[in-house]
Design an enzyme around this catalytic site. Structure first.
Site, PDB file in Angstrom:
ATOM      1  N   ARG A 251       1.003  -1.068  -0.448  1.00 44.36           N
ATOM      2  CA  ARG A 251       0.152   0.190  -0.041  1.00 44.36           C
ATOM      3  C   ARG A 251       0.774   1.455  -0.065  1.00 44.36           C
ATOM      4  NH1 ARG A 251      -1.992  -3.454   3.691  1.00 44.36           N
ATOM      5  NH2 ARG A 251      -4.341  -4.312   3.642  1.00 44.36           N
ATOM      6  N   LYS A 276      -2.396  -0.872   7.820  1.00 45.80           N
ATOM      7  CA  LYS A 276      -3.670  -0.571   7.981  1.00 45.80           C
ATOM      8  C   LYS A 276      -3.901  -1.521   8.985  1.00 45.80           C
ATOM      9  CE  LYS A 276      -7.660  -1.349   5.051  1.00 45.80           C
ATOM     10  NZ  LYS A 276      -7.653  -2.166   3.860  1.00 45.80           N
ATOM     11  N   HIS A 351      -3.020   0.871  -4.914  1.00 46.54           N
ATOM     12  CA  HIS A 351      -4.176  -0.559  -5.208  1.00 46.54           C
ATOM     13  C   HIS A 351      -3.802  -1.007  -6.022  1.00 46.54           C
ATOM     14  CE1 HIS A 351      -5.301  -1.010  -0.769  1.00 46.54           C
ATOM     15  NE2 HIS A 351      -6.155  -1.550  -0.961  1.00 46.54           N
ATOM     16  N   ARG A 354      -1.814  -3.202  -6.496  1.00 47.33           N
ATOM     17  CA  ARG A 354      -2.063  -4.844  -5.411  1.00 47.33           C
ATOM     18  C   ARG A 354      -2.916  -5.555  -5.939  1.00 47.33           C
ATOM     19  NH1 ARG A 354      -1.257  -5.752   0.013  1.00 47.33           N
ATOM     20  NH2 ARG A 354      -2.921  -6.397   1.103  1.00 47.33           N
ATOM     21  N   HIS A 377      -3.324 -10.090   4.793  1.00 47.44           N
ATOM     22  CA  HIS A 377      -4.571 -10.477   4.633  1.00 47.44           C
ATOM     23  C   HIS A 377      -4.853 -11.219   6.459  1.00 47.44           C
ATOM     24  CE1 HIS A 377      -6.201  -9.807   0.329  1.00 47.44           C
ATOM     25  NE2 HIS A 377      -5.737  -8.195   1.142  1.00 47.44           N
ATOM     26  N   TYR A 386     -11.015 -11.765  -5.747  1.00 47.38           N
ATOM     27  CA  TYR A 386     -10.210 -11.922  -6.714  1.00 47.38           C
ATOM     28  C   TYR A 386     -10.496 -12.999  -7.599  1.00 47.38           C
ATOM     29  CZ  TYR A 386      -7.532  -8.625  -4.302  1.00 47.38           C
ATOM     30  OH  TYR A 386      -6.566  -7.268  -3.285  1.00 47.38           O
TER      31      TYR A 386
END
Length: 418
Positions: A251, A276, A351, A354, A377, A386
């Site tokens: 990020r 994050k 992003h 990403r 994650h 995805y």
């Protein structure tokens, strides 16, 4: 916080150059800053602040809030001053000029401010989270105060009436519901309301993951990275930024906070806690990334005591860490330069890189748990979104149409004989 006007303008000027603002628009922004400079000199003011900026807007336009349907000239004038104000406050340009001042008034407004203090002090909410909550609470408290309503007047119909009146999008309705629900529950817990009115805020089935992520093909990513002119110092820096975004899926905040201490050269790994989530992640130090770091440090990076690897190259901000919008501008710059088809109609920041990394890994049959680890994650379910963009595998899931055995559908029987 930079208070000196000339220093602040130099920083904003550098940011505009990083973002490759078009020549004519860039020149008009500078002209507005020159008009402000003349006004400050007349007022014998050398330090800039939000109050000073608002006073200038009041003197020139009669208001410090963007008027409804302003002319292009007025919009650009407001934009130029608001750039200085927002960059001074948080190091970034705000998305749009405010047309509403969020002043909480009345009994419900006071309760909303108390709740925001609770979120800041007790819950430790970040400023961005508080600003988001402030927006929805302003709308809700103003709606209630204008209607003369108290907590005892609330019902499912009243809450739904509020959402119908505001005409929020599905995502805004979802986010607003969560804020208002928590606000009403807090009011009950603190004894400000005789009943728990949070039960009147109906839950919805909106899912953030229902939106398809923006992705680019592997060849498009290679073309973007290959478009960097790596002979210059800035080119070496931008090349490293693109590798971190494309190869690791970092990020923007993780790129700007990338520090020397996070690199373990002996074990060829990079370790840090994600901005994050605060979750620890570890990445192999790829040869392409390692070589780019070394090349940048030896031949590109300005002399600086900053602990961050990647720093600014221009103006008074030289040698200091980059901001997140600058990372976005770098990615956009090279998508444009590489001539990627349709890039301007898609998301085109870090992003998107990403999302592309995760999707391209999935196309190579990499297992979801591994992709989750790469992306940092905390739940594998987060990575499931995805799957929806891997069209080839989705096609393989389609069941074949069974053969029709009914004489009705085969045409062997006419309707008159049934």
């Amino acid at each position: 916080m930079v208070k000196d006007f000339e220093s602040l303008v130099a920083l904003c000027d550098e940011e505009l150059c990083h973002r490759e603002y078009l020549g004519s628009y860039y020149a008009r922004l500078l002209s507005h800053w020159e008009k402000l400079r003349i006004w400050l000199t007349e007022q014998n003011i050398t330090e800039f602040s939000e109050e000073v900026g608002n006073n200038y807007l009041e003197a020139v336009y009669g208001t410090h809030l963007l008027p409804v349907k302003p002319s292009v000239k007025i919009r650009e004038g407001f934009r130029a001053i608001r750039m200085l104000i927002s960059y001074q406050k948080c190091g970034e340009f705000e998305f749009r000029c405010p047309s509403v001042e969020y002043t909480f008034e009345g009994n419900m407004g006071k309760l909303a401010l108390d709740y925001l203090d609770f979120c800041r002090i007790e819950l430790g909410n970040a400023q961005k989270t508080l600003d988001n909550k402030r927006l929805y609470l302003y709308d809700f408290s103003k709606y209630m105060d204008d209607a003369g309503m108290m907590f005892s007047d609330l019902s499912i119909e009243m809450i739904e009436g509020f959402f119908k009146y505001k005409r929020y999008s599905l995502s805004s309705r979802h986010n607003g519901s969560r804020v208002i629900r928590h606000f009403l529950r807090h009011a009950y817990d603190e004894g400000r309301s005789e009943k728990d009115c949070s039960v009147y805020v109906l839950k919805d089935s909106y899912r953030k993951d229902s939106k398809l992520p923006t992705t680019y093909e592997e060849q498009e990513i290679r073309d973007m990275i290959g478009s960097v002119e790596r002979a210059s110092a800035i080119g070496k820096r931008d090349y490293l930024v693109l590798l971190l975004a494309a190869e690791y899926g970092w990020r923007a905040k993780d790129i700007t906070r990338f520090r020397f201490e996070q690199i373990d050269w002996d074990k060829n790994v990079i370790r840090f806690d994600q901005h994050k989530t605060d979750a620890p992640v570890e990445f192999p130090l790829l040869s392409s990334v390692g070589n780019a770091i070394i090349d940048y440090l030896k031949h590109g990076r300005p002399k600086s005591d900053a602990s961050e690897v990647i720093v600014s190259h221009l103006g008074s901000n030289r040698g200091e860490a980059l901001s997140s919008p600058t990372i976005h501008s770098i990615v956009t710059k090279y998508l444009r330069r590489a001539g990627i088809k349709g890039w301007s109609k898609k998301k085109h920041g870090p992003h998107a890189m990403r999302h592309s990394l995760a999707t391209n890994l999935l196309k190579k049959n990499v297992a979801l748990p591994i992709i989750s680890t790469v992306m940092g994650h905390q739940r594998t379910e987060t990575t499931n979104v995805y799957i929806s963009v891997d069209y080839d595998k989705l096609k393989a899931c389609a069941l074949p149409m069974p053969p029709l055995r009914s004489s009705l559908y085969s045409g062997e029987v006419s309707y008159g004989k049934i």
